[in-house]
Design an enzyme around this catalytic site. Structure first.
Site, PDB file in Angstrom:
ATOM      1  N   ALA A  61       0.843  -1.198   0.000  1.00 57.84           N
ATOM      2  CA  ALA A  61       0.000   0.000   0.000  1.00 57.84           C
ATOM      3  C   ALA A  61       0.878   1.248   0.000  1.00 57.84           C
ATOM      4  CB  ALA A  61      -0.903  -0.003   1.223  1.00 57.84           C
ATOM      5  N   GLY A 102       0.666  -5.625   0.074  1.00 58.06           N
ATOM      6  CA  GLY A 102      -0.153  -5.640  -1.130  1.00 58.06           C
ATOM      7  C   GLY A 102       0.635  -6.053  -2.366  1.00 58.06           C
ATOM      8  N   GLU A 105       0.474  -9.703  -2.344  1.00 61.76           N
ATOM      9  CA  GLU A 105      -0.904 -10.137  -2.629  1.00 61.76           C
ATOM     10  C   GLU A 105      -1.212 -10.011  -4.121  1.00 61.76           C
ATOM     11  OE1 GLU A 105      -2.556  -7.604   0.514  1.00 61.76           O
ATOM     12  OE2 GLU A 105      -3.416  -9.416   1.401  1.00 61.76           O
ATOM     13  N   GLU A 125       1.760  -6.626   7.584  1.00 63.96           N
ATOM     14  CA  GLU A 125       0.607  -5.867   8.111  1.00 63.96           C
ATOM     15  C   GLU A 125       0.479  -5.964   9.628  1.00 63.96           C
ATOM     16  OE1 GLU A 125       0.689  -7.652   5.417  1.00 63.96           O
ATOM     17  OE2 GLU A 125      -0.212  -6.484   3.794  1.00 63.96           O
TER      18      GLU A 125
END
Ligand code: NAI
Length: 701
Positions: A61, A102, A105, A125
């Site tokens: 992110a 992210g 991911e 995270e």
């Protein structure tokens, strides 16, 4: 800036390009998505490679967008992953350098993944109080196995790509390429296109199964482990729940559950505290009127004056960072003692397996000693750590002014003296700055950088950058008695003394504060640091401020010779060679007697009152520090307390804690404390800033 598109032969290459780490910000997501669409629409393209420009595949992110509407603007990360999974042409992630959160991911949404060796792969995270929120908890166990994936998710730590690729049966990486990654990835993508041209379906991670031969027992074990490790934080246990869902539920149900857990965590005070600390750390290095592009001075060699408790620890920081250090002392014996202590500290690290012998040798080779100022004249920075007496500092700084080369930074480690006065001993006050390390200086993260009235901006910029190099959290403080941290702790200590007078024992106060989450209560802390230090400071301070009422119990303790662990007795008793604090009947009797002399009838004081009297005394002084401009932002104060004073991380620091309680409530509670006849009513007069913010329903941060 965002994502670039290029076609190589029959392979489209989409490159994430959002420096410094290709964070998946709004513009990047939009351009990435457009690139995927374009590649799918182009008949000449048979396969897609996605990669990252510069030093990362993707760090996840975009933290600059955190909390803003852009962060969730479509296409969001989940939508991008859905787009990739639905692609009719093979998509290959070419992972290198950094692939986190992210970023990982996103890669897990691709049909294939190849990597360069040495890439740091992580789902971090949990470190900001969350779980991965875009399928990480559901997909990683499907490619790495449940145990490896859960370890990574619960710890948040990075693992090297080649180690992950070596796990038997893993499906995270299809290939590791040591040659040029992009060339190899395009070659690989071309091959997969040829295979799938024959109509073979594209592989999806979501279609794999996450299994464990003994799932129930394993997850029970994992829960117990996590409970022991992360008692103040909810996120690690939620990581276990989410990964269990990857095993026990259908993929889409697991995804929905992950989202539910993620969203609930987002609003917990612990997550807010961790995010506050995460951003506070970054914000601390930014000084409002010192632009980021301020030129810096080059620091190749550091001199340290004084080889005592602090000088030795300070020197180790620079040696650890590969910066040569020369220590200057008055006598050879002092140098020998100082160097022996440094060596002993390093030897201990080697014995514990934390440091390799060759590294120790390399560090010690950077260290030299001298009794002669001529030997330090060429140092780029000198840090003074001599006795805490203005007269001694004066002599040292006058000498430094005489001998040091022009442009050298002259720093003082003083903990209580006026840095402006010290600067005035030289003809170059612009080069003088305070660098207030905390003991043990080689261990404690905090560095208060004390900005004198005349300290030059490039000196500040240099010291802040240097702090990063030696892995400190540097916070800028203006000049005042105690700077940020000790100025606040004075009020906390005064309040701790009042609590004793009203009926508490030291053990009761410490227990309450430690239950709140502090590493150590005020009295155990005093015994560790030496009660005589505070005694000496009080003698000076309360001469200057006779109106300040404080409890004499700490003075009485010192008059009994009970300085703390170093004398085997302080607020507590200690057995020889042990650090365990045992409640002392003698001390309790001393406090009882003092209380009787004051005519106070003891009362039972709740843990809640103890904690809030102590924490709000920090908050009120913190507000004054902001008003005075000693700290430029509330998060700086929190960073001081989190990294230097053992304030519980899950509370985010005193100012963050006050915000979470609501400043209106804080002020109400303070008014209640002010009505206590044995406390000091003026103590609880809310700082004007606090009163204003509370009245306007605003917060510090
Ligand atoms: P210390 O007493 O352990 O060491 C001071 C050293 O300076 C001694 O080895 C002494 O021989 C040497 N020295 C004294 N005058 C000198 C001179 N004119 N030239 C060269 N060397 C000289 O003291 P400590 O605890 O290391 O403190 C040093 C400074 O750091 C003080 O300003 C103190 O306030 C500050 N400080 C101390 C902390 C602590 O926890 N001990 C924490 C933060 C700051």
């Amino acid at each position: 800036m965002g994502a670039s598109y290029q076609v190589r032969g029959n392979v489209a290459v989409i490159t994430l390009d959002n420096p410094p780490v290709n964070g998946l910000g709004y513009d990047t997501r939009r351009e990435f998505s457009a690139g995927v669409e374009r590649a799918l629409a182009d008949a000449a393209v048979a396969a897609i490679v996605i990669t990252g420009a510069g030093k990362a595949f993707s760090g996840g992110a975009d933290i600059k967008e955190f909390g803003s509407p852009k962060a969730v603007g479509e296409p969001n990360l989940l939508s991008l992953i859905r787009q990739l999974e639905g692609a009719t042409k093979p998509v290959v992630a070419a992972v290198h350098s950094v692939c986190m959160g992210g970023g990982l991911e996103l890669a897990l949404g691709c049909h294939y993944r190849v990597a360069a060796p040495g890439a740091n792969v992580a789902l971090p995270e949990v470190k900001i109080g969350l779980i991965p929120g875009a399928g990480g908890t559901q997909r990683l166990p499907r490619v790495l196995g449940v145990e490896t994936a859960l370890n990574m998710i619960v710890s948040g730590e990075a693992v090297k790509s080649e180690l992950l690729a070596a796990i038997p049966g893993q499906k995270l990486f299809d290939r590791i390429f040591s040659e040029d990654l992009l060339d190899a990835a395009c070659g690989f993508a071309g091959e997969t296109a040829a295979v799938h041209a024959a109509g073979q379906p594209l592989p999806l991670v979501r279609e794999l199964k996450a299994t464990h031969p003994n799932a129930d027992a394993y997850f029970q074990f994992a829960r117990n482990m996590v409970k022991g490790m992360a008692k103040n934080f909810p996120a690690p246990a939620r990581c276990v729940d989410a990964v269990e869902a990857a095993v026990k539920r259908k993929f889409d149900d697991g995804m929905a559950y992950e989202r539910e857990l993620f969203t609930a965590l987002m609003f917990t005070p612990e997550c807010k505290a961790l995010r506050h600390a995460f951003f506070g750390e970054r914000a601390a290095s930014k000084i409002p009127d010192v632009p980021e592009d301020t030129p810096q001075r080059t620091i190749r060699k550091v001199a340290v004056i004084g080889a005592g408790t602090m000088g030795g620890g300070i020197s180790m920081n620079f040696l650890n960072a590969g910066i040569p250090v020369v220590i200057l002392e008055m006598k050879q014996e002092a140098l020998d003692r100082g160097v022996a202590t440094i060596r002993k500290n390093y030897d201990n690290q080697v014995r514990k397996g934390k440091l390799k012998q060759d590294k120790l040798d390399a560090r010690l080779a950077l260290l030299s000693t001298t009794l002669d100022y001529a030997d330090i004249a060429d140092a780029d920075m000198v840090i003074e750590a001599v006795f805490e007496e203005m007269g001694v500092k004066e002599k040292v700084f006058k000498k430094l002014d005489e001998v040091m080369k022009p442009g050298a930074i002259l720093a003082s480690n003083t903990s209580t003296l006026d840095v402006n006065k010290i600067a005035a001993f030289t003809k170059r006050p612009q080069d003088v700055v305070g660098t207030h390390f905390f003991s043990p200086a080689n261990v404690m993260k905090l560095l208060e950088v004390v900005r004198g009235a005349k300290t030059a901006k490039d000196v500040l910029a240099t010291v802040m950058a240097l702090a990063k190099k030696i892995r400190k959290t540097a916070v800028v403080s203006g000049v005042c008695d105690g700077f940020i941290g000790n100025r606040m702790i004075e009020q906390y200590s005064r309040q701790a003394g009042f609590l004793l007078e009203e009926g508490c024992t030291p053990a009761q106060v410490d227990r309450a504060v430690e239950k709140f989450g502090f590493a150590m209560g005020p009295f155990r802390m005093g015994d560790l640091a030496g009660n005589d230090i505070g005694w000496a400071i009080r003698k000076r301070r309360y001469l200057e401020k006779p109106h300040m009422r404080y409890s004499k119990t700490a003075d009485l303790l010192c008059e009994m010779g009970r300085y703390g662990q170093k004398t085997g007795a302080g607020w507590y008793d200690y057995q020889a060679g042990k650090r365990e604090a045992m409640p002392s009947p003698v001390v309790v009797a001393m406090i009882d007697k003092h209380r009787a002399e004051l005519g106070i009838t003891p009362r039972r004081i709740s843990d809640d009152e103890i904690v809030h009297r102590l924490v709000y005394s920090l908050v009120n002084e913190g507000a004054k520090i902001l008003e005075d401009g000693i700290a430029s932002k509330a998060s700086d104060i929190d960073m001081v307390y989190l990294t230097g004073y053992g304030f519980p991380l899950h509370r985010g620091g005193p100012m963050c804690y006050a915000d979470q309680q609501g400043l209106f409530n804080v002020v109400q509670t303070m008014k209640r404390f002010a009505a206590n006849p044995h406390d000091d009513a003026s103590f609880w007069q809310p700082a004007p800033l606090l009163a204003t913010l509370a009245a306007e329903s605003r917060s510090f941060t």
